[in-house]
Structure formats: structure tokens, C-alpha cells
Design a protein around this motif. Structure first.
Motif, PDB file in Angstrom:
ATOM      1  N   GLN A 206     -50.563  95.439  29.648  1.00 43.16           N
ATOM      2  CA  GLN A 206     -50.591  95.537  28.186  1.00 43.16           C
ATOM      3  C   GLN A 206     -51.488  94.424  27.631  1.00 43.16           C
ATOM      4  OE1 GLN A 206     -46.240  95.258  27.802  1.00 43.16           O
ATOM      5  NE2 GLN A 206     -46.270  97.302  26.895  1.00 43.16           N
ATOM      6  N   PRO A 207     -52.781  94.471  27.931  1.00 42.86           N
ATOM      7  CA  PRO A 207     -53.667  93.363  27.571  1.00 42.86           C
ATOM      8  C   PRO A 207     -53.820  93.152  26.074  1.00 42.86           C
ATOM      9  CG  PRO A 207     -54.929  95.262  28.318  1.00 42.86           C
ATOM     10  CD  PRO A 207     -53.485  95.569  28.602  1.00 42.86           C
ATOM     11  N   ASP A 208     -53.534  94.166  25.274  1.00 46.24           N
ATOM     12  CA  ASP A 208     -53.723  94.025  23.829  1.00 46.24           C
ATOM     13  C   ASP A 208     -52.528  93.380  23.144  1.00 46.24           C
ATOM     14  OD1 ASP A 208     -55.840  94.497  21.965  1.00 46.24           O
ATOM     15  OD2 ASP A 208     -54.529  95.934  20.946  1.00 46.24           O
ATOM     16  N   GLU A 209     -51.432  93.204  23.870  1.00 45.53           N
ATOM     17  CA  GLU A 209     -50.247  92.567  23.293  1.00 45.53           C
ATOM     18  C   GLU A 209     -50.322  91.063  23.573  1.00 45.53           C
ATOM     19  OE1 GLU A 209     -46.527  94.320  24.176  1.00 45.53           O
ATOM     20  OE2 GLU A 209     -47.183  96.362  23.695  1.00 45.53           O
ATOM     21  N   LEU A 210     -50.643  90.317  22.569  1.00 44.97           N
ATOM     22  CA  LEU A 210     -50.923  88.889  22.678  1.00 44.97           C
ATOM     23  C   LEU A 210     -49.688  88.105  23.126  1.00 44.97           C
ATOM     24  CD1 LEU A 210     -52.865  86.908  19.981  1.00 44.97           C
ATOM     25  CD2 LEU A 210     -50.695  86.055  20.834  1.00 44.97           C
ATOM     26  N   SER A 211     -49.856  87.295  24.188  1.00 38.63           N
ATOM     27  CA  SER A 211     -48.766  86.417  24.637  1.00 38.63           C
ATOM     28  C   SER A 211     -49.105  84.947  24.418  1.00 38.63           C
ATOM     29  CB  SER A 211     -48.452  86.660  26.108  1.00 38.63           C
ATOM     30  OG  SER A 211     -49.560  86.366  26.935  1.00 38.63           O
ATOM     31  N   ILE A 241     -51.907  87.264  13.930  1.00 38.27           N
ATOM     32  CA  ILE A 241     -53.105  86.663  14.527  1.00 38.27           C
ATOM     33  C   ILE A 241     -53.917  87.714  15.268  1.00 38.27           C
ATOM     34  CG2 ILE A 241     -53.919  85.005  16.248  1.00 38.27           C
ATOM     35  CD1 ILE A 241     -51.508  83.254  15.503  1.00 38.27           C
ATOM     36  N   ARG A 242     -53.231  88.583  15.994  1.00 42.29           N
ATOM     37  CA  ARG A 242     -53.967  89.598  16.756  1.00 42.29           C
ATOM     38  C   ARG A 242     -54.821  90.470  15.829  1.00 42.29           C
ATOM     39  NH1 ARG A 242     -57.093  92.030  18.283  1.00 42.29           N
ATOM     40  NH2 ARG A 242     -57.248  93.639  19.891  1.00 42.29           N
ATOM     41  N   ARG A 243     -54.300  90.816  14.666  1.00 44.05           N
ATOM     42  CA  ARG A 243     -55.055  91.635  13.712  1.00 44.05           C
ATOM     43  C   ARG A 243     -56.263  90.898  13.170  1.00 44.05           C
ATOM     44  NH1 ARG A 243     -49.799  93.956  10.353  1.00 44.05           N
ATOM     45  NH2 ARG A 243     -49.202  95.576  11.877  1.00 44.05           N
ATOM     46  N   ALA A 244     -56.187  89.577  13.125  1.00 49.03           N
ATOM     47  CA  ALA A 244     -57.285  88.785  12.554  1.00 49.03           C
ATOM     48  C   ALA A 244     -58.393  88.494  13.562  1.00 49.03           C
ATOM     49  CB  ALA A 244     -56.740  87.467  12.011  1.00 49.03           C
ATOM     50  N   LEU A 245     -58.133  88.748  14.857  1.00 50.03           N
ATOM     51  CA  LEU A 245     -59.111  88.415  15.881  1.00 50.03           C
ATOM     52  C   LEU A 245     -60.120  89.540  16.061  1.00 50.03           C
ATOM     53  CD1 LEU A 245     -56.755  86.800  18.566  1.00 50.03           C
ATOM     54  CD2 LEU A 245     -58.117  85.655  16.794  1.00 50.03           C
ATOM     55  N   ASP A 246     -61.376  89.161  16.073  1.00 49.88           N
ATOM     56  CA  ASP A 246     -62.467  90.124  16.232  1.00 49.88           C
ATOM     57  C   ASP A 246     -62.935  90.088  17.689  1.00 49.88           C
ATOM     58  OD1 ASP A 246     -64.575  91.829  15.920  1.00 49.88           O
ATOM     59  OD2 ASP A 246     -65.822  90.440  14.755  1.00 49.88           O
ATOM     60  N   GLU A 247     -62.547  91.105  18.448  1.00 51.54           N
ATOM     61  CA  GLU A 247     -62.800  91.111  19.887  1.00 51.54           C
ATOM     62  C   GLU A 247     -64.298  91.157  20.187  1.00 51.54           C
ATOM     63  OE1 GLU A 247     -61.119  93.427  23.880  1.00 51.54           O
ATOM     64  OE2 GLU A 247     -60.557  94.102  21.854  1.00 51.54           O
ATOM     65  N   ARG A 248     -64.678  90.475  21.293  1.00 51.75           N
ATOM     66  CA  ARG A 248     -66.057  90.489  21.760  1.00 51.75           C
ATOM     67  C   ARG A 248     -66.053  90.660  23.286  1.00 51.75           C
ATOM     68  NH1 ARG A 248     -69.025  84.937  20.813  1.00 51.75           N
ATOM     69  NH2 ARG A 248     -70.106  85.471  22.758  1.00 51.75           N
ATOM     70  N   ALA A 249     -67.205  91.054  23.830  1.00 49.36           N
ATOM     71  CA  ALA A 249     -67.264  91.394  25.254  1.00 49.36           C
ATOM     72  C   ALA A 249     -67.309  90.172  26.159  1.00 49.36           C
ATOM     73  CB  ALA A 249     -68.479  92.279  25.525  1.00 49.36           C
ATOM     74  N   SER A 250     -67.879  89.064  25.689  1.00 45.68           N
ATOM     75  CA  SER A 250     -68.071  87.911  26.562  1.00 45.68           C
ATOM     76  C   SER A 250     -67.369  86.679  26.004  1.00 45.68           C
ATOM     77  CB  SER A 250     -69.561  87.619  26.726  1.00 45.68           C
ATOM     78  OG  SER A 250     -70.156  87.333  25.474  1.00 45.68           O
ATOM     79  N   CYS A 251     -67.152  85.724  26.878  1.00 45.94           N
ATOM     80  CA  CYS A 251     -66.498  84.471  26.475  1.00 45.94           C
ATOM     81  C   CYS A 251     -67.467  83.623  25.652  1.00 45.94           C
ATOM     82  CB  CYS A 251     -66.057  83.708  27.724  1.00 45.94           C
ATOM     83  SG  CYS A 251     -65.311  82.106  27.361  1.00 45.94           S
ATOM     84  N   PRO A 252     -67.027  83.075  24.522  1.00 46.85           N
ATOM     85  CA  PRO A 252     -67.922  82.237  23.708  1.00 46.85           C
ATOM     86  C   PRO A 252     -68.073  80.811  24.242  1.00 46.85           C
ATOM     87  CG  PRO A 252     -65.789  82.456  22.650  1.00 46.85           C
ATOM     88  CD  PRO A 252     -65.750  83.334  23.860  1.00 46.85           C
ATOM     89  N   LEU A 253     -67.415  80.506  25.363  1.00 50.93           N
ATOM     90  CA  LEU A 253     -67.513  79.177  25.963  1.00 50.93           C
ATOM     91  C   LEU A 253     -68.502  79.193  27.124  1.00 50.93           C
ATOM     92  CD1 LEU A 253     -63.701  78.308  26.111  1.00 50.93           C
ATOM     93  CD2 LEU A 253     -65.312  77.845  24.259  1.00 50.93           C
ATOM     94  N   ASP A 254     -69.110  78.048  27.409  1.00 44.92           N
ATOM     95  CA  ASP A 254     -70.042  77.955  28.525  1.00 44.92           C
ATOM     96  C   ASP A 254     -69.349  78.213  29.859  1.00 44.92           C
ATOM     97  OD1 ASP A 254     -72.124  77.405  26.838  1.00 44.92           O
ATOM     98  OD2 ASP A 254     -72.022  75.230  27.096  1.00 44.92           O
ATOM     99  N   VAL A 255     -68.116  77.686  29.989  1.00 43.55           N
ATOM    100  CA  VAL A 255     -67.355  77.857  31.229  1.00 43.55           C
ATOM    101  C   VAL A 255     -66.054  78.578  30.899  1.00 43.55           C
ATOM    102  CG1 VAL A 255     -66.282  76.714  33.193  1.00 43.55           C
ATOM    103  CG2 VAL A 255     -68.343  75.733  32.145  1.00 43.55           C
ATOM    104  N   PRO A 256     -65.927  79.872  31.213  1.00 42.06           N
ATOM    105  CA  PRO A 256     -64.709  80.611  30.885  1.00 42.06           C
ATOM    106  C   PRO A 256     -63.515  80.085  31.675  1.00 42.06           C
ATOM    107  CG  PRO A 256     -66.525  82.105  31.394  1.00 42.06           C
ATOM    108  CD  PRO A 256     -66.954  80.732  31.814  1.00 42.06           C
TER     109      PRO A 256
END
Length: 308
Positions: A206-211, A241-256
Motif C-alpha cells: 500500500q505505497p500510497d498510504e503514508l506511514s 499531508i498526503r493530499r498536499a504532496l505533489d508526487e514526482r518520479a525521481s528523488c530531489p536529493l543528490d543521494v537518495p
């Protein structure tokens, strides 16, 4: 026997009748020597002796005794939970002996619960501590956690030396195994800061259910990983919070960062800022004991530097 536990405090008690100890950032343990056998058990009763051969060796040959204390790894004179983590889950004897050389631990003793087969838990704290002081004085190599009668001075010293907090213990109190008693109180130092959410973790099915939230701080013009927080997130906060997050394909950090066991990470645009309480920063730049407080809609993500 299970360890006696301390209640949380917002301030140290005033007046006579109390002793104050430093709060050590380690693993709580009971060390039991009975019939020549050394057993070290964690707070939840697990046998952890194989992970700490130097402590078993220290206690080998000691007459019947049951001690309460904290297993601590020191770095630069301060407790380092990060160093201790390398030792905590080792079960291989050969590996544990190798680690004991490069990353030794200390058993910091603060209570004596049995001596020569006589249980001492019903005795007052001040009496148990006096017996423990005499016991330690006769045995070089053991480390005693000091106690003091001045709460304010103990608090100042703990802050000065970067310790986790202070414990207050009623002098007349017995030892109540497994009980979280008001006779023992803990005042943990708490900091707070603002962090940007760069992702969230969910169960593999259930990856969309934020823990928990993946956090970053703004340093040197870039976002760097600061840790994860799940404590303090109730159902309403998770949904909001989950509703406010705009999903993206890649990690925005240099080191995931790596996902937690059994979890998957989803990345999001770094636009949501949250305020988080924590006790300290680890040596590798992670939050220690983080707790979510609130979403900060009044803060720009560029201001999320981790400072309160």
C-alpha cells in the motif's frame, strides 16, 4: 525481572528527597550473574549477551548480582548511539569480538537489584545506591553513573556536555520492575526545526498510504537528507499531508536514502514544510527521536534549514 521505567517530565522536581542522574543515550539492560553464568537482557527481555563479549568478560567471576544500567558507546567522551548501532544486532561471536576492539562499549551501572541472592528491589533508592557505590569501589573496571542532589546544576552539566537529558529519582522509592513510575522522571532535551518533505514511505503493498515522511534541510543552497519521521502523525495529519504532496518520479536529493525495511519510498516536490521536534543530531546528520508537530504553511521551503 523487567527494568523500572521513568515518566516524562517537563521540569525537574524541586525540594529535598530527590537524586538526579544523567540520561545516557544507549541501550537499557539488566546484567545478571547467577551460578557463574552471565546474562545480559534488553528492556524487552531479549538475551543480548553475544553482542557484547567485553561485558560478559568483565562480569565473569563476579559473585551473584543483578545490575541495572545502560550499554553505551562513547565517542569523544560523549555517548554515541550511532557507534552503538554497529553492535546492537550482532549475534556472531567472531564478529562481536572484532567489533569490541574497534567499537568498545561501556556498561554504565545505576542500580543494584540483587546481591548474594538477596533481592534489594524493595529497599529505598538511596540505600540501593549506597550498596552499589560500595560494590563498584571494590571492582576496578566497572563504570558507575554518578548521582547528584542539585537538579539545576545536573541539568546545566548535561546540556554543557551534550547529553540526552536528566533523570530524577525519589530517594525513598523502591524499584518497581516493569512499572513506569512517577518516582522516576526523565527530562529529555528537545529541539525543534523546520524541514521540507521530499518523499514519504508506505507499506510495500500500500505505497500510497503514508506511514512516515522523508525530510530534508536546506544547506549550502541544496537540500540534504535529514531523516524520517512517523511519530506524531495521526490519521488526520497523514491524510492532509498526503493530499498536499505533489508526487514526482525521481528523488530531489543528490543521494537518495534507503527505504526502511518492508517499506517503499515515493518522492515528491519539495514544497511542503513541517515542524519537527527532536533530541539531537546524529554524527551522520540525521534527526534523533524526531516527532512531527505541524505543517508550516507560513514557511518557504528555501527557509527549511532545520533551525527552530
Amino acid at each position: 525481572m523487567k527494568p523500572m521505567l521513568a515518566s516524562s517530565l517537563s521540569a525537574l522536581p524541586d525540594g529535598p528527597g530527590w537524586a538526579f542522574e544523567f540520561k545516557w543515550d544507549g541501550v537499557r539492560a539488566l546484567l545478571d550473574v547467577s551460578d557463574g553464568v552471565v546474562s545480559i537482557r534488553s528492556r524487552n527481555g531479549n538475551e543480548i549477551s553475544p553482542a557484547y563479549p567485553e561485558l560478559v568478560e568483565l562480569a565473569t567471576g563476579v559473585d551473584d548480582v543483578l545490575l541495572d544500567g545502560e550499554i553505551v558507546a562513547f565517542a569523544g567522551g560523549r555517548p554515541s548511539f550511532e557507534r552503538l548501532q554497529a553492535r546492537m544486532h550482532v549475534r556472531s561471536g567472531a564478529q562481536a569480538r572484532r567489533l569490541a576492539v574497534g567499537t568498545p562499549v561501556t556498561f554504565v551501572v545505576f542500580d543494584l537489584l540483587r546481591r548474594y541472592g538477596v533481592g534489594l528491589a524493595s529497599r529505598p533508592y538511596v540505600e540501593r545506591r549506597a550498596t552499589l557505590d560500595r560494590w563498584i569501589a571494590e571492582r576496578p573496571g566497572w563504570t558507575l553513573s554518578p548521582f547528584f542532589d542539585d537538579g539545576a546544576a545536573t541539568l546545566a552539566a548535561a546540556r554543557e556536555h551534550g547529553l540526552e537529558g536528566v533523570l530524577a529519582k525519589r530517594l525513598a522509592s523502591p524499584y518497581r520492575p516493569g512499572v513506569r513510575s512517577p518516582d522516576w522522571g526523565k527530562l529529555r532535551f528537545v529541539n525543534s526545526g523546520e524541514f521540507v518533505v521530499v518523499g514519504w514511505e508506505g507499506a510495500a503493498g500500500q505505497p500510497d498510504e503514508l506511514s512516515s515522511l522523508v525530510l530534508a534541510q536546506r544547506r549550502g543552497g541544496v537540500f540534504t537528507f535529514a531523516g524520517k519521521v512517523g511519530s506524531g502523525l495521526d490519521a488526520r495529519a497523514r491524510t492532509t499531508i498526503r493530499r498536499a504532496l505533489d508526487e514526482r518520479a525521481s528523488c530531489p536529493l543528490d543521494v537518495p536514502p534507503q527505504p526502511s525495511p518492508g517499506r517503499v519510498v515515493s518522492w515528491c516536490e519539495p514544497t511542503v514544510v513541517v515542524e519537527v521536534e527532536y533530541t539531537m543530531w546524529t554524527d551522520d546528520g540525521r534527526l534523533r527521536h524526531p516527532v512531527f508537530r505541524t505543517v508550516r504553511t507560513d514557511k518557504d521551503p528555501q527557509e527549511a534549514t532545520g533551525d527552530g
